[in-house]
Design a protein around this motif. Structure first.
Motif, PDB file in Angstrom:
ATOM      1  N   ARG A 128      -8.538 -17.130   8.709  1.00 16.75           N
ATOM      2  CA  ARG A 128      -8.132 -18.429   9.856  1.00 16.75           C
ATOM      3  C   ARG A 128      -8.921 -19.431   9.109  1.00 16.75           C
ATOM      4  O   ARG A 128      -8.516 -20.624   9.353  1.00 16.75           O
ATOM      5  CB  ARG A 128      -8.686 -18.163  11.334  1.00 16.75           C
ATOM      6  N   LEU A 129     -10.327 -19.391   8.805  1.00 14.63           N
ATOM      7  CA  LEU A 129     -10.906 -20.733   8.074  1.00 14.63           C
ATOM      8  C   LEU A 129     -10.473 -21.080   7.129  1.00 14.63           C
ATOM      9  O   LEU A 129     -10.127 -22.406   6.954  1.00 14.63           O
ATOM     10  CB  LEU A 129     -12.318 -20.222   7.842  1.00 14.63           C
ATOM     11  N   ARG A 130      -9.791 -20.465   6.043  1.00 16.37           N
ATOM     12  CA  ARG A 130      -8.924 -21.006   4.825  1.00 16.37           C
ATOM     13  C   ARG A 130      -7.851 -21.598   5.279  1.00 16.37           C
ATOM     14  O   ARG A 130      -7.196 -22.574   4.729  1.00 16.37           O
ATOM     15  CB  ARG A 130      -8.556 -19.666   4.089  1.00 16.37           C
ATOM     16  N   ARG A 131      -6.737 -21.158   6.413  1.00 14.48           N
ATOM     17  CA  ARG A 131      -5.916 -21.939   6.655  1.00 14.48           C
ATOM     18  C   ARG A 131      -5.991 -22.883   7.438  1.00 14.48           C
ATOM     19  O   ARG A 131      -5.281 -24.258   7.140  1.00 14.48           O
ATOM     20  CB  ARG A 131      -5.159 -20.694   7.725  1.00 14.48           C
ATOM     21  N   ASP A 485       2.201 -18.661   5.898  1.00 13.20           N
ATOM     22  CA  ASP A 485       1.009 -18.273   6.315  1.00 13.20           C
ATOM     23  C   ASP A 485       0.927 -16.714   6.362  1.00 13.20           C
ATOM     24  O   ASP A 485      -0.368 -16.314   6.255  1.00 13.20           O
ATOM     25  CB  ASP A 485       0.750 -18.462   7.781  1.00 13.20           C
ATOM     26  N   LEU A 486       1.813 -15.774   6.282  1.00 10.32           N
ATOM     27  CA  LEU A 486       1.647 -14.257   6.262  1.00 10.32           C
ATOM     28  C   LEU A 486       0.868 -13.790   5.485  1.00 10.32           C
ATOM     29  O   LEU A 486       0.347 -12.910   5.395  1.00 10.32           O
ATOM     30  CB  LEU A 486       3.210 -13.632   6.640  1.00 10.32           C
ATOM     31  N   PRO A 487       1.104 -14.162   3.944  1.00  8.67           N
ATOM     32  CA  PRO A 487       0.411 -13.671   2.770  1.00  8.67           C
ATOM     33  C   PRO A 487      -1.280 -13.826   3.004  1.00  8.67           C
ATOM     34  O   PRO A 487      -1.971 -12.886   2.608  1.00  8.67           O
ATOM     35  CB  PRO A 487       0.717 -14.449   1.552  1.00  8.67           C
ATOM     36  N   THR A 488      -1.521 -14.810   3.559  1.00  6.25           N
ATOM     37  CA  THR A 488      -3.028 -15.093   3.992  1.00  6.25           C
ATOM     38  C   THR A 488      -3.725 -13.915   4.682  1.00  6.25           C
ATOM     39  O   THR A 488      -4.611 -13.395   4.582  1.00  6.25           O
ATOM     40  CB  THR A 488      -3.277 -16.424   4.631  1.00  6.25           C
ATOM     41  N   PHE A 489      -2.711 -13.357   5.871  1.00  3.79           N
ATOM     42  CA  PHE A 489      -3.316 -12.366   6.605  1.00  3.79           C
ATOM     43  C   PHE A 489      -2.854 -11.090   6.142  1.00  3.79           C
ATOM     44  O   PHE A 489      -3.217 -10.082   6.991  1.00  3.79           O
ATOM     45  CB  PHE A 489      -2.733 -12.674   8.108  1.00  3.79           C
ATOM     46  N   GLY A 490      -2.242 -10.679   5.118  1.00  3.42           N
ATOM     47  CA  GLY A 490      -2.167  -9.581   4.643  1.00  3.42           C
ATOM     48  C   GLY A 490      -0.814  -9.056   4.805  1.00  3.42           C
ATOM     49  O   GLY A 490       0.034  -9.253   5.598  1.00  3.42           O
ATOM     50  N   ASN A 491      -0.345  -7.654   4.056  1.00 11.85           N
ATOM     51  CA  ASN A 491       1.013  -7.052   4.393  1.00 11.85           C
ATOM     52  C   ASN A 491       1.297  -6.621   5.756  1.00 11.85           C
ATOM     53  O   ASN A 491       2.492  -6.434   6.062  1.00 11.85           O
ATOM     54  CB  ASN A 491       0.819  -5.840   3.317  1.00 11.85           C
ATOM     55  N   ALA A 492       0.096  -6.223   6.521  1.00 12.66           N
ATOM     56  CA  ALA A 492       0.388  -5.941   7.917  1.00 12.66           C
ATOM     57  C   ALA A 492       0.815  -6.856   8.751  1.00 12.66           C
ATOM     58  O   ALA A 492       1.344  -6.622   9.909  1.00 12.66           O
ATOM     59  CB  ALA A 492      -0.589  -5.058   8.300  1.00 12.66           C
ATOM     60  N   ALA A 493       0.844  -8.086   8.475  1.00 13.23           N
ATOM     61  CA  ALA A 493       1.068  -9.301   9.434  1.00 13.23           C
ATOM     62  C   ALA A 493       2.430  -9.383  10.211  1.00 13.23           C
ATOM     63  O   ALA A 493       2.472  -9.333  11.231  1.00 13.23           O
ATOM     64  CB  ALA A 493       0.367 -10.684   8.779  1.00 13.23           C
TER      65      ALA A 493
END
Length: 792
Positions: A128-131, A485-493
């Motif tokens: 979230r910080l990176r985003r 944004d989904l790649p930032t949070f991983g494959n399960a997002a």
């Protein structure tokens, strides 16, 4: 980049240099630490540099509200923790826009503390910080610092979601450390099933702390719980008060030695051995010759809580670590000049002896913690009993010795805690005091499992849907989520977002996913607890709010009848009202502690992986666990003697998690039965011991995991032993057990076999939280069962 080197190796300098340079170049720096104590310590170090262009400030729960506006507008070096970043900074990122637009460096200090479910939460907070940084046009460098860890680059990638370079070469100078593995003796007391009971690690730690303070050795005692830290400090103070009284009334009882005595490392009765022992032997498992217990020593004036008779030694006797009148040469403490009569050092003033010891833990007011830290550095305090709040890089230089009451959970934590002593390069003493626990017993009898072994890989699972879901909601509340944004949070997002929309937590629009509720999205994620509204602990007579306990822990910590300790005060829980979210307590001074016990049912939801293990089969998959706390044990504080088992009426709790389990075919089970083994007792004993040993292979605590065993499980149709993660969705511990099953179960068998008891005891197969009263248990059957399972 991640820097993963030993304690006092210069990691602070490695990140402080580029951080200061960033500030001088007009950038800003965000420093993250797991504890407030470390942030305050770092802030003091930065201010001591007296660089006017560096405007450093802490922004955490201790920061007064009137200062927070100044920090947001003017500070360029902000020190905070994941909790405040999660709840206070990211949700209000617009107020921090000037800071984020210039953010060039994020320092994540002591990152090895981010493991398990807590580490999984922190991983999502960093995403979230990176985003948010990207929203303001910055891509800061992430610089992580960790105690030595296995595969640090892999861990850092999972924590941050970024590619990582790693620095692992440690060429820093260090003094030698004398390490002792200290096993408390068996007492004449008997516990469940007539099993012998060892003297408690906290009682041993209190005695050793008093001895070392009396010898003018600056000592830190690490204790596993807040309650334990308070108990060790109070007991050590009481012993020193007794000595002070005896000195004031009978000064002739202390006779100075005419010649300096040998150091603790070479004392013939100490049982200690320097780590560079020249003869190549293994001195760490040797036991000293029996000697007088401290209570009977003519110089000590200490009294044992398990004394069997006046002046009579008993099975709980032990040598004092340092005899009054002896210097601890080579360990840095006894630096007083020689007395007129040639005595090695002068005895401290008797009247202030108790004031040389204190407790330190989370939950104290910020100003109280700062006072304690300063007193320890200055030498006003000679002994401090603490939780792992001081394990991390707080500068408490000048320490001579460290006591570690119970295995701290990982080799990394062990060496981190031991490294608190000798931080100025001087020689040091570290003592690991074993608890009455299978893992502790295994380690003191198998030092090769500690020395010369790599530290553990740090386990966390950022894709856990029970962790990921709340943080996706929080991210959507901060800035609406988009497909990018989904790649930032991983494959399960993507799958978790669909579930959140179905549950009505998020709304899908053409532009992305939106948080539309009025409540705060950050309240969905309890990053240090297990979910649910916290239970408020209130003193019934005054209405004073003492603190809070997370809801899952309330069943075991503040159930009706529980002993609750807050800042040295002891309370009894009168009533736990789960609906109102309140536990009412009253001041009391019981001579016992309490341990909750539960019963557990488990069902298999899906099997993710399986492979053969000897004649049996090992599985890993998803399970549903139903647990209910049904009673609590009362145990005498110093001896561990069981005083009673009181029933409780609490509702069951259901947990969907992950587990590792193994099964044995009917033919093998029949052979065990024919040889007269109690099948249920054998499986039950193997389960208890396996739970106790898993923390050696996965970065967890035995209280983070649970187990179930049965002769015939409804879902498998076979004899089955389960070990499961005690956190919703799993935490990665069971998966680690699956990957290391052969090593794990081999160590489990060795731990049972090496215990000196006949039928089983807390050091091998008994569990302090067993809901069945540790019945049935079959020690010989467990050995045979594990040998069968490990047969190639």
């Amino acid at each position: 980049m991640i820097i993963s080197t030993g304690t006092a190796s210069g990691k602070s300098l490695a990140y402080l240099t580029p951080a200061i340079a960033s500030c001088l170049d007009g950038g800003t720096v965000l420093y993250l630490t797991p504890t407030k104590a470390l942030a305050a310590d770092q802030l003091r170090g930065i201010r001591d540099l007296r660089i006017t262009q560096v405007r450093a400030a802490c922004f955490d729960g201790d920061t007064p509200y009137e200062e927070r506006t100044w920090v947001r507008k003017h500070a360029n070096y902000v020190l905070t923790n994941p909790d405040m970043l999660h709840r206070g900074i990211l949700p209000r990122h617009a107020q921090w826009s000037a800071f984020f637009r210039r953010l060039s460096l994020v320092v994540v200090d002591e990152c090895h503390g981010y493991r398990g479910v807590f580490g999984s939460h922190v991983a999502q907070i960093l995403r979230r910080l990176r985003r948010v940084c990207a929203r303001y046009g910055t891509q800061p460098t992430f610089l992580l610092a960790s105690a030595t860890a296995s595969e640090p680059g892999t861990f850092a990638r999972r924590l941050t979601g970024l590619e990582m370079a790693e620095v692992t070469t440690d060429a820093s100078p260090k003094g030698s450390t004398t390490v002792a593995l200290w096993e408390p003796p068996l007492t004449e007391l008997r516990g469940e099933g007539g099993a012998p009971v060892r003297r408690t690690a906290t009682a041993e730690a209190a005695d050793l702390l008093a001895d070392l303070v009396l010898a003018d050795v600056r000592t830190l005692a690490f204790v596993r719980s807040r309650r334990g830290a308070e108990t060790v400090a109070l007991t050590a103070r009481a012993k020193l008060a007794d000595i002070a009284f005896s000195l004031s009334t009978h000064p002739s009882t202390v006779t100075p030695h005419p010649n300096p005595a040998p150091s603790a490392a070479t004392h013939p009765n100490s049982g200690l051995a320097p780590s560079d022992q020249p003869d190549g032997g293994d001195p760490l498992t040797s036991h000293p010759d029996p000697g007088p217990f401290a209570a009977d020593h003519p110089h000590s004036g200490l009294a044992d809580f398990g004394e069997s008779g006046a002046g009579e030694p008993h099975s709980g006797e032990r040598e004092p670590l340092v005899e009054v009148g002896e210097p601890l040469s080579g360990v840095g403490g006894a630096a007083s000049p020689q007395g007129e009569a040639g005595s090695a050092w002068a005895l401290p003033e008797g009247s202030d002896l108790p004031d040389k010891v204190a407790a330190y833990r989370a939950g104290y007011l910020a100003e109280d913690r700062r006072v304690l830290e300063k007193a320890l550095r200055s030498g006003t305090l000679m002994g401090l009993a603490t939780t792992n709040a001081l394990e991390l890089g707080v500068d408490v230089s000048g320490l001579d010795a460290v006591l570690i009451a119970g295995w701290p959970g990982t080799r990394a934590s062990l060496w981190q805690q031991a490294g608190r002593a000798g931080r100025d390069g001087q020689d040091a003493l570290a003592v690991l005091i074993a608890r009455d626990d299978p893992l502790d017993t295994y380690l003191v009898h198998h030092p090769e499992a500690l020395f010369g072994q790599p530290v553990e890989a740090i386990v966390l699972d950022p894709d856990n849907p029970y962790v990921l879901g709340p943080h996706l909601c929080a991210a959507a509340a901060e800035i609406p989520l988009t497909e990018d944004d989904l790649p930032t949070f991983g494959n399960a997002a993507a799958a978790v977002l669909d579930t959140l929309v179905t549950d009505g937590l998020l709304r899908r629009r053409p532009a992305g996913w939106f948080w539309t509720r009025r409540e705060r999205a950050t309240d969905l994620a309890d990053i240090r607890g297990g979910g649910g509204a916290p239970i408020q602990v209130v003193e019934s007579s005054t209405g004073r709010l003492l603190g809070s306990v997370d809801e899952p822990s309330a069943h075991t910590m503040v159930h009706t009848g529980a002993v609750y300790i807050h800042q040295g005060e002891t309370f009894l829980v009168e009533l736990l009202d789960l609906e109102a979210g309140v536990a009412l307590v009253s001041s009391a001074q019981p001579d016992y502690s309490t341990f909750a016990r539960d019963i557990t049912d488990i069902s298999v939801l899906s099997t993710l992986r399986s492979h053969a293990l000897g004649p049996g089969t090992l599985h890993f998959g998803e399970v549903e666990v139903t647990r209910q706390v049904v009673s609590y044990l009362k145990r005498r504080l110093q001896s561990g003697e069981t005083l009673g088992d009181e029933p409780l009426d609490l509702p069951p709790r259901t947990l969907r998690t992950r587990a590792v389990w193994w099964t044995l075919p009917a033919s093998e089970v029949a052979a065990l039965a024919e040889d007269g083994f109690d099948l249920g007792g054998a499986a039950h004993a193997a389960e208890h011991a396996a739970i106790g040993l898993l923390p050696l292979f996965a970065t967890c605590d035995r209280w983070d995991i649970g187990g179930v065993s049965t002769e015939l499980h409804a879902d498998t149709g076979l004899l089955t032993v389960f070990v499961y993660d005690g956190h919703e969705g799993g935490a990665g511990f069971a998966e680690r057990g699956y990957a290391r099953a052969t090593d794990w179960l081999t160590a489990t068998r060795q731990a049972i076999a090496s215990c000196e008891c006949e039928r089983g005891c807390p050091s091998c197969i008994q569990s302090p939280k067993c809901g069945n009263g540790n019945e049935p248990l079959d020690k010989r059957g467990a050995l045979r069962l594990l040998a069968t399972l490990l047969d190639p």
